[in-house]
Design an enzyme around this catalytic site. Structure first.
Site, mmCIF file in Angstrom:
data_model
loop_
_atom_site.group_PDB
_atom_site.id
_atom_site.type_symbol
_atom_site.label_atom_id
_atom_site.label_comp_id
_atom_site.label_asym_id
_atom_site.label_seq_id
_atom_site.Cartn_x
_atom_site.Cartn_y
_atom_site.Cartn_z
ATOM 1 N N ARG A 1 -7.376 1.487 -3.080
ATOM 2 C CA ARG A 1 -8.482 2.494 -1.486
ATOM 3 C C ARG A 1 -9.249 3.357 -1.641
ATOM 4 O O ARG A 1 -8.611 4.499 -2.289
ATOM 5 C CB ARG A 1 -7.599 1.486 -0.759
ATOM 6 C CG ARG A 1 -8.697 0.870 0.524
ATOM 7 C CD ARG A 1 -7.799 0.955 1.664
ATOM 8 N NE ARG A 1 -8.850 -0.017 2.697
ATOM 9 C CZ ARG A 1 -8.605 0.102 3.884
ATOM 10 N NH1 ARG A 1 -7.575 0.434 4.384
ATOM 11 N NH2 ARG A 1 -9.520 -0.696 4.221
ATOM 12 N N TYR B 1 -6.150 10.686 3.523
ATOM 13 C CA TYR B 1 -4.371 10.885 3.373
ATOM 14 C C TYR B 1 -4.218 12.128 1.880
ATOM 15 O O TYR B 1 -6.023 12.750 1.263
ATOM 16 C CB TYR B 1 -3.787 9.974 3.165
ATOM 17 C CG TYR B 1 -3.103 9.509 5.201
ATOM 18 C CD1 TYR B 1 -3.571 10.383 5.891
ATOM 19 C CD2 TYR B 1 -4.288 8.547 5.122
ATOM 20 C CE1 TYR B 1 -3.794 9.773 7.250
ATOM 21 C CE2 TYR B 1 -4.399 7.875 6.372
ATOM 22 C CZ TYR B 1 -4.140 8.423 7.587
ATOM 23 O OH TYR B 1 -4.144 7.607 8.981
ATOM 24 N N ARG C 1 -8.757 -5.815 11.638
ATOM 25 C CA ARG C 1 -8.711 -6.747 13.126
ATOM 26 C C ARG C 1 -8.226 -7.246 13.213
ATOM 27 O O ARG C 1 -7.609 -8.163 13.799
ATOM 28 C CB ARG C 1 -9.777 -5.423 14.234
ATOM 29 C CG ARG C 1 -8.842 -3.723 13.981
ATOM 30 C CD ARG C 1 -10.033 -3.468 14.843
ATOM 31 N NE ARG C 1 -11.382 -2.624 13.501
ATOM 32 C CZ ARG C 1 -12.130 -2.525 13.187
ATOM 33 N NH1 ARG C 1 -12.445 -1.221 14.799
ATOM 34 N NH2 ARG C 1 -13.727 -1.915 13.097
ATOM 35 N N GLN D 1 0.644 -0.976 0.049
ATOM 36 C CA GLN D 1 0.306 -0.607 0.361
ATOM 37 C C GLN D 1 1.131 1.492 -0.061
ATOM 38 O O GLN D 1 1.607 1.382 0.835
ATOM 39 C CB GLN D 1 -0.601 -0.305 1.498
ATOM 40 C CG GLN D 1 -2.053 1.124 0.879
ATOM 41 C CD GLN D 1 -2.947 1.257 2.314
ATOM 42 O OE1 GLN D 1 -2.350 1.319 3.769
ATOM 43 N NE2 GLN D 1 -3.923 1.662 2.120
HETATM 44 C C1 LIG Z 1 -4.211 -0.779 13.832
HETATM 45 C C2 LIG Z 1 -4.721 -0.894 12.670
HETATM 46 C C3 LIG Z 1 -3.848 0.549 11.641
HETATM 47 C C4 LIG Z 1 -4.644 0.351 10.039
HETATM 48 N N1 LIG Z 1 -3.471 0.993 9.382
HETATM 49 C C5 LIG Z 1 -4.113 0.858 8.416
HETATM 50 C C6 LIG Z 1 -3.396 1.362 6.885
HETATM 51 O O1 LIG Z 1 -1.944 1.342 6.962
HETATM 52 N N2 LIG Z 1 -3.913 1.916 6.200
HETATM 53 C C7 LIG Z 1 -4.962 1.258 5.385
HETATM 54 O O2 LIG Z 1 -5.675 1.503 4.534
HETATM 55 N N3 LIG Z 1 -6.039 1.367 6.991
HETATM 56 C C8 LIG Z 1 -5.783 1.364 8.076
HETATM 57 N N4 LIG Z 1 -6.732 0.848 8.970
HETATM 58 C C9 LIG Z 1 -7.797 0.533 8.407
HETATM 59 C C10 LIG Z 1 -7.869 -0.746 8.626
HETATM 60 O O3 LIG Z 1 -7.921 -1.411 6.875
HETATM 61 C C11 LIG Z 1 -9.512 -1.136 8.027
HETATM 62 O O4 LIG Z 1 -10.154 -0.539 6.901
HETATM 63 C C12 LIG Z 1 -10.760 -1.045 9.224
HETATM 64 O O5 LIG Z 1 -9.254 -1.735 10.648
HETATM 65 C C13 LIG Z 1 -11.759 -1.413 9.221
HETATM 66 O O6 LIG Z 1 -11.786 -2.602 8.887
HETATM 67 P P1 LIG Z 1 -11.880 -3.676 10.716
HETATM 68 O O7 LIG Z 1 -12.948 -4.064 10.894
HETATM 69 O O8 LIG Z 1 -11.857 -5.913 9.679
HETATM 70 O O9 LIG Z 1 -11.096 -3.966 11.134
HETATM 71 C C14 LIG Z 1 -6.385 0.755 9.800
HETATM 72 C C15 LIG Z 1 -7.170 0.110 11.369
HETATM 73 C C16 LIG Z 1 -5.973 -0.477 11.950
HETATM 74 C C17 LIG Z 1 -7.023 -1.128 13.220
#
Ligand SMILES: Cc1cc2nc3c(=O)[nH]c(=O)nc-3n(C[C@H](O)[C@H](O)[C@H](O)COP(=O)(O)O)c2cc1C
Length: 367
Positions: free
Chosen positions: A232, A185, A325, A104
């Site tokens: 994305r 971003y 997560r 990414q």
């Molecule tokens: C610890 C953490 C770090 C994340 N880092 C990124 C990231 O680097 N890039 C991004 O597009 N989204 C990032 N996200 C968002 C996740 O990719 C995802 O969209 C979000 O957690 C919802 O999905 P989930 O309900 O399956 O966790 C992050 C989320 C968490 C919890």
């Protein structure tokens, strides 16, 4: 033992553009803050990613494309040779066990702090509008700094940062790249009229606000070909920086998605709802309608569980699902979902920093 692969094809192979996946379960990008000041991946990062290789596709944590693109301490980069070499260890180890990983590509724009910028310069953005949120510096959590507006003549350098990073990612052995145009971003800051008040050819009309994203896509697909590039988007999230939505989400993202079709990308990846928080969508927005404008494969993400993924897959609303997560505490998430095994939960304090603890020490089920 239950086998959920009887109920759904989520555990069956799929091709996203030119990338062949063993199953339709994708690891969403997750920033974990376990790299060093130089942004060079290390052996702990290798272990972490290899543990999660049963995902049909791993999307790497957001990776800075340049020193200027950085907004969080201890995040990796992809612009120096040391960073390329560090990532190569990860991609080699993943490929050795049959996995797939795309990188990414990230430029945070205004979501940064002078402490993280070269020469303590102001972070750059489409317009000088401060983000209402925090970033992580070496001294802990801090308010995002006031950004400065990029000059028109600086835009080619931004595109060059993406192109160079895409080339570095290729040499680092990735299976492709995902352009991070979500979560407010830099690229999404240009797209939304809430964060873009420019009067040059990168501001004003929808066509102008989408221009930078499309020029970046053109540069990155020039390196990789469309079939190994995904993007994305997060049309309705206010995360990060408490960022207001665009005033006409359907028209703005609709135009962008239709323009993306000409690049024949590997996939479109949506954060559906507000990132991490909920799946709510304003009444005047129809994410299904936006998604249906895209000609290629679609990955859905945000607050999914297996049952939601199975039902949305059965209705043809997603081609693949990305879990974020759940992959933190369940390195073997695909097996656990397939056989209905209990899921472990990661608390917030394990998300960022802290070395191996809460990172590589989550056991597989029944081990
Ligand atoms: C610890 C953490 C770090 C994340 N880092 C990124 C990231 O680097 N890039 C991004 O597009 N989204 C990032 N996200 C968002 C996740 O990719 C995802 O969209 C979000 O957690 C919802 O999905 P989930 O309900 O399956 O966790 C992050 C989320 C968490 C919890």
């Amino acid at each position: 033992m239950a086998d959920n692969s009887i109920r759904t094809d989520l555990f069956s192979p799929i091709k996203l553009g030119e990338i062949e996946l063993a199953n339709r379960i994708v690891m969403a990008p997750l920033t974990r803050g376990r790299t060093n000041e130089e942004g060079v991946p290390n052996d702990l990062n290798v272990t972490y990613y290899v543990q999660r290789t049963s995902a049909g596709l791993i999307i790497s944590e957001a990776t800075n494309i340049s020193a200027q693109g950085r907004g969080y301490a201890m995040t990796p980069g992809i612009w120096t040779e040391d960073q390329v070499a560090g990532w190569k260890k990860i991609t080699d180890a993943i490929h050795a066990v049959g996995g797939k990983i795309v990188m990414q590509l990230w430029h945070v724009g205004r979501c940064s702090h002078v402490d993280l910028q070269p020469n303590r310069d102001a972070p750059v953005a489409p317009s000088a509008i401060k983000a209402d949120g925090n970033v992580y510096t070496n001294n802990g959590i801090a308010e995002a700094s006031m950004p400065r507006a990029l000059r028109t003549e600086e835009i080619p350098d931004i595109i060059e940062q993406y192109r160079h990073a895409a080339e570095c990612a290729k040499r680092a052995g990735f299976d492709g790249v995902e352009i991070h145009s979500a979560n407010n971003y830099l690229l999404e800051q240009f797209l939304r009229d809430s964060t873009n008040h420019r009067t040059d050819q990168y501001g004003g009309s929808i066509e102008n606000r989408a221009r930078l994203i499309l020029e970046v896509v053109e540069a990155v697909t020039g390196v990789w070909g469309g079939g190994r590039v995904g993007i994305r988007l997060s049309p309705v999230t206010t995360e990060v920086g408490n960022t207001p939505l665009d005033s006409d989400v359907m028209a703005t993202y609709g135009y962008l998605i239709q323009q993306l079709n000409k690049f024949k990308l590997a996939y479109l990846h949506f954060v559906e709802g507000t990132t991490q928080k909920n799946r709510d969508v304003p009444k005047n927005v129809d994410l299904e309608a936006l998604r249906s404008l895209f000609d290629g494969a679609y990955i859905g993400n945000n607050n999914y569980d297996l049952e939601l993924a199975i039902s949305r897959r059965a209705e043809g609303k997603i081609d693949a699902v990305a879990f974020g997560r759940p992959f933190i505490a369940n390195p073997d998430l695909v097996e656990r979902l397939r056989y209905g095994l209990e899921l472990a939960e990661a608390t917030y304090d394990t998300h960022y920093g802290n070395g191996a603890k809460g990172y590589t020490d989550w056991p597989k089920a029944n081990s």
